[in-house]
Scaffold this motif. Structure first.
Motif, mmCIF file in Angstrom:
data_model
loop_
_atom_site.group_PDB
_atom_site.id
_atom_site.type_symbol
_atom_site.label_atom_id
_atom_site.label_comp_id
_atom_site.label_asym_id
_atom_site.label_seq_id
_atom_site.Cartn_x
_atom_site.Cartn_y
_atom_site.Cartn_z
ATOM 1 N N GLY A 1 62.059 -95.327 20.537
ATOM 2 C CA GLY A 1 61.063 -96.133 19.809
ATOM 3 C C GLY A 1 60.313 -96.846 20.989
ATOM 4 O O GLY A 1 59.361 -97.710 21.044
ATOM 5 N N VAL A 2 60.428 -96.762 22.326
ATOM 6 C CA VAL A 2 59.780 -97.178 23.505
ATOM 7 C C VAL A 2 58.415 -96.457 23.790
ATOM 8 O O VAL A 2 57.759 -97.189 24.338
ATOM 9 C CB VAL A 2 60.592 -97.283 24.704
ATOM 10 C CG1 VAL A 2 60.663 -95.930 25.467
ATOM 11 C CG2 VAL A 2 60.087 -98.299 25.796
ATOM 12 N N GLY A 3 58.199 -95.432 23.227
ATOM 13 C CA GLY A 3 57.019 -94.748 23.379
ATOM 14 C C GLY A 3 56.832 -93.857 24.572
ATOM 15 O O GLY A 3 55.773 -93.608 24.958
ATOM 16 N N LYS A 4 57.964 -93.191 25.102
ATOM 17 C CA LYS A 4 58.008 -92.510 26.363
ATOM 18 C C LYS A 4 57.094 -91.197 26.021
ATOM 19 O O LYS A 4 56.589 -90.583 26.866
ATOM 20 C CB LYS A 4 59.252 -92.234 26.874
ATOM 21 C CG LYS A 4 60.238 -91.525 25.971
ATOM 22 C CD LYS A 4 61.623 -91.279 26.761
ATOM 23 C CE LYS A 4 62.821 -90.979 25.831
ATOM 24 N NZ LYS A 4 62.401 -89.852 24.945
ATOM 25 N N THR A 5 57.565 -90.441 24.716
ATOM 26 C CA THR A 5 56.952 -89.264 24.312
ATOM 27 C C THR A 5 55.183 -89.548 24.409
ATOM 28 O O THR A 5 54.402 -88.778 24.892
ATOM 29 C CB THR A 5 57.281 -88.743 23.167
ATOM 30 O OG1 THR A 5 58.886 -88.581 23.276
ATOM 31 C CG2 THR A 5 56.707 -87.420 22.994
ATOM 32 N N THR A 6 54.888 -90.699 23.999
ATOM 33 C CA THR A 6 53.638 -90.875 23.986
ATOM 34 C C THR A 6 52.847 -91.039 25.481
ATOM 35 O O THR A 6 51.870 -90.401 25.531
ATOM 36 C CB THR A 6 53.136 -92.303 23.271
ATOM 37 O OG1 THR A 6 53.548 -92.334 21.760
ATOM 38 C CG2 THR A 6 51.666 -92.449 23.053
ATOM 39 N N VAL A 7 53.710 -91.845 26.281
ATOM 40 C CA VAL A 7 53.031 -91.573 27.553
ATOM 41 C C VAL A 7 53.140 -90.439 28.466
ATOM 42 O O VAL A 7 52.361 -90.016 29.012
ATOM 43 C CB VAL A 7 54.061 -92.854 28.211
ATOM 44 C CG1 VAL A 7 53.622 -93.011 29.917
ATOM 45 C CG2 VAL A 7 53.849 -94.328 27.735
ATOM 46 N N ILE A 8 54.100 -89.633 28.035
ATOM 47 C CA ILE A 8 54.408 -88.390 28.652
ATOM 48 C C ILE A 8 53.026 -87.561 28.244
ATOM 49 O O ILE A 8 52.267 -86.996 29.177
ATOM 50 C CB ILE A 8 55.615 -87.540 28.242
ATOM 51 C CG1 ILE A 8 56.717 -88.246 29.027
ATOM 52 C CG2 ILE A 8 55.645 -86.210 28.812
ATOM 53 C CD1 ILE A 8 58.178 -88.014 28.682
ATOM 54 N N GLN B 1 61.917 -95.044 39.144
ATOM 55 C CA GLN B 1 60.869 -95.863 38.882
ATOM 56 C C GLN B 1 61.002 -96.591 37.364
ATOM 57 O O GLN B 1 61.334 -95.901 36.592
ATOM 58 C CB GLN B 1 59.475 -95.014 39.096
ATOM 59 C CG GLN B 1 59.162 -94.656 40.309
ATOM 60 C CD GLN B 1 58.313 -95.512 40.879
ATOM 61 O OE1 GLN B 1 57.870 -96.577 40.657
ATOM 62 N NE2 GLN B 1 58.052 -95.288 42.162
ATOM 63 N N ILE B 2 60.226 -97.424 37.208
ATOM 64 C CA ILE B 2 60.274 -98.329 35.849
ATOM 65 C C ILE B 2 58.768 -98.486 35.674
ATOM 66 O O ILE B 2 58.011 -99.039 36.390
ATOM 67 C CB ILE B 2 60.839 -99.547 35.833
ATOM 68 C CG1 ILE B 2 62.131 -99.515 36.253
ATOM 69 C CG2 ILE B 2 60.615 -100.260 34.504
ATOM 70 C CD1 ILE B 2 62.915 -100.789 36.483
ATOM 71 N N VAL B 3 58.416 -97.725 34.435
ATOM 72 C CA VAL B 3 56.980 -97.636 33.955
ATOM 73 C C VAL B 3 57.012 -98.662 32.499
ATOM 74 O O VAL B 3 57.760 -98.380 31.797
ATOM 75 C CB VAL B 3 56.623 -96.389 33.657
ATOM 76 C CG1 VAL B 3 55.264 -96.507 32.591
ATOM 77 C CG2 VAL B 3 56.505 -95.765 35.015
ATOM 78 N N ARG B 4 56.319 -99.944 32.482
ATOM 79 C CA ARG B 4 56.370 -100.495 31.295
ATOM 80 C C ARG B 4 55.107 -100.024 30.329
ATOM 81 O O ARG B 4 54.297 -99.823 30.668
ATOM 82 C CB ARG B 4 55.867 -102.065 31.689
ATOM 83 C CG ARG B 4 56.757 -102.826 32.675
ATOM 84 C CD ARG B 4 57.851 -103.175 32.120
ATOM 85 N NE ARG B 4 57.569 -104.044 31.090
ATOM 86 C CZ ARG B 4 58.611 -104.767 30.328
ATOM 87 N NH1 ARG B 4 59.851 -104.367 30.375
ATOM 88 N NH2 ARG B 4 58.226 -105.716 29.233
ATOM 89 N N ASN B 5 55.758 -99.862 28.966
ATOM 90 C CA ASN B 5 54.894 -99.452 28.177
ATOM 91 C C ASN B 5 54.426 -100.593 26.882
ATOM 92 O O ASN B 5 55.197 -100.556 25.969
ATOM 93 C CB ASN B 5 55.437 -98.101 27.448
ATOM 94 C CG ASN B 5 54.324 -97.736 26.219
ATOM 95 O OD1 ASN B 5 53.257 -97.735 26.452
ATOM 96 N ND2 ASN B 5 54.861 -96.887 25.275
ATOM 97 N N GLU B 6 53.615 -101.457 27.393
ATOM 98 C CA GLU B 6 53.430 -102.661 26.427
ATOM 99 C C GLU B 6 52.484 -102.316 25.449
ATOM 100 O O GLU B 6 51.468 -101.522 25.713
ATOM 101 C CB GLU B 6 52.850 -103.779 27.190
ATOM 102 C CG GLU B 6 53.599 -104.051 28.669
ATOM 103 C CD GLU B 6 54.744 -104.667 28.544
ATOM 104 O OE1 GLU B 6 55.270 -105.144 27.287
ATOM 105 O OE2 GLU B 6 55.683 -104.896 29.357
#
Length: 190
Positions: free
Chosen positions: A13-20, A169-174
């Motif tokens: 639910g964090v949205g990693k696939t959307t960011v990828i 690395q940390i990427v924030r997906n706000e």
């Protein structure tokens, strides 16, 4: 093996696939090719073929020895791939028996990651995203559980870096700031 290996993780639910997906589109425009591989899909394809599960959400309920076997087979398939590879996966998997490492030693050995990226955001944003996603059957979790899971992911990522020498690395997906997350991810992937 040639190319860059980037493992991208995050709680459901964090949205990693959307960011990828958005990052890959931007990189393609820059003529930097990447292939994204979903680690869970590789495991699921094998588990379904073997008759262990019927749907993906049953994966986390499998016996840990079966999960280990599936992890090994998926890692071997991905490890044999050439070029720049993004591995979309989880740093840890919450099971009834506790947190299972998403990238144990036998997986890391096959993948040889250059970088591990944790996609994170606030627990309330994750809760709202999960509620709005009717395509998945997820266990009900509260905000404390999500915070704990993100903390466990950081601990696992640090251990993976110690084992492989890769960076973290940390990427924030706000919410409403997807472009910022994409910018940060593209910087990591270049």
């Amino acid at each position: 093996m040639s190319g860059k290996r980037v493992v991208i993780t995050g709680v459901p639910g964090v949205g990693k696939t959307t960011v990828i997906d958005a990052s890959m589109k931007r990189l393609a425009e820059e003529k930097i090719p990447y292939k994204a591989v979903n680690f869970g899909s590789c495991m699921f394809d094998t588990a379904k073929a073997e008759g262990f599960v019927e749907d993906r959400d049953q994966m986390r309920t499998l016996d840990k020895d079966i999960q280990k076997k599936l992890q090994k087979l998926a890692a071997q398939r991905i490890g044999a791939m050439e070029g720049n590879i993004i591995v979309d996966t989880h740093a840890s998997v919450k099971t009834p028996a506790g947190y299972l490492p998403g990238l144990p030693e036998w997986v890391l050995t096959e993948l040889h990651p250059d970088t591990i990226v944790l996609v994170e955001t606030d627990e309330d944003q994750i809760l709202l995203r999960r509620i709005g996603d009717e395509s998945r059957k997820r266990d009900a979790e509260g905000s404390r559980s999500i915070v704990e899971h993100q903390q466990m992911n950081r601990a696992f990522a640090a251990a993976y870096a110690m084992m492989t020498g890769c960076t973290v690395q940390i990427v924030r997906n706000e919410n409403f700031l997807l472009d910022h997350a994409i910018d940060a991810m593209v910087t990591v992937l270049r």
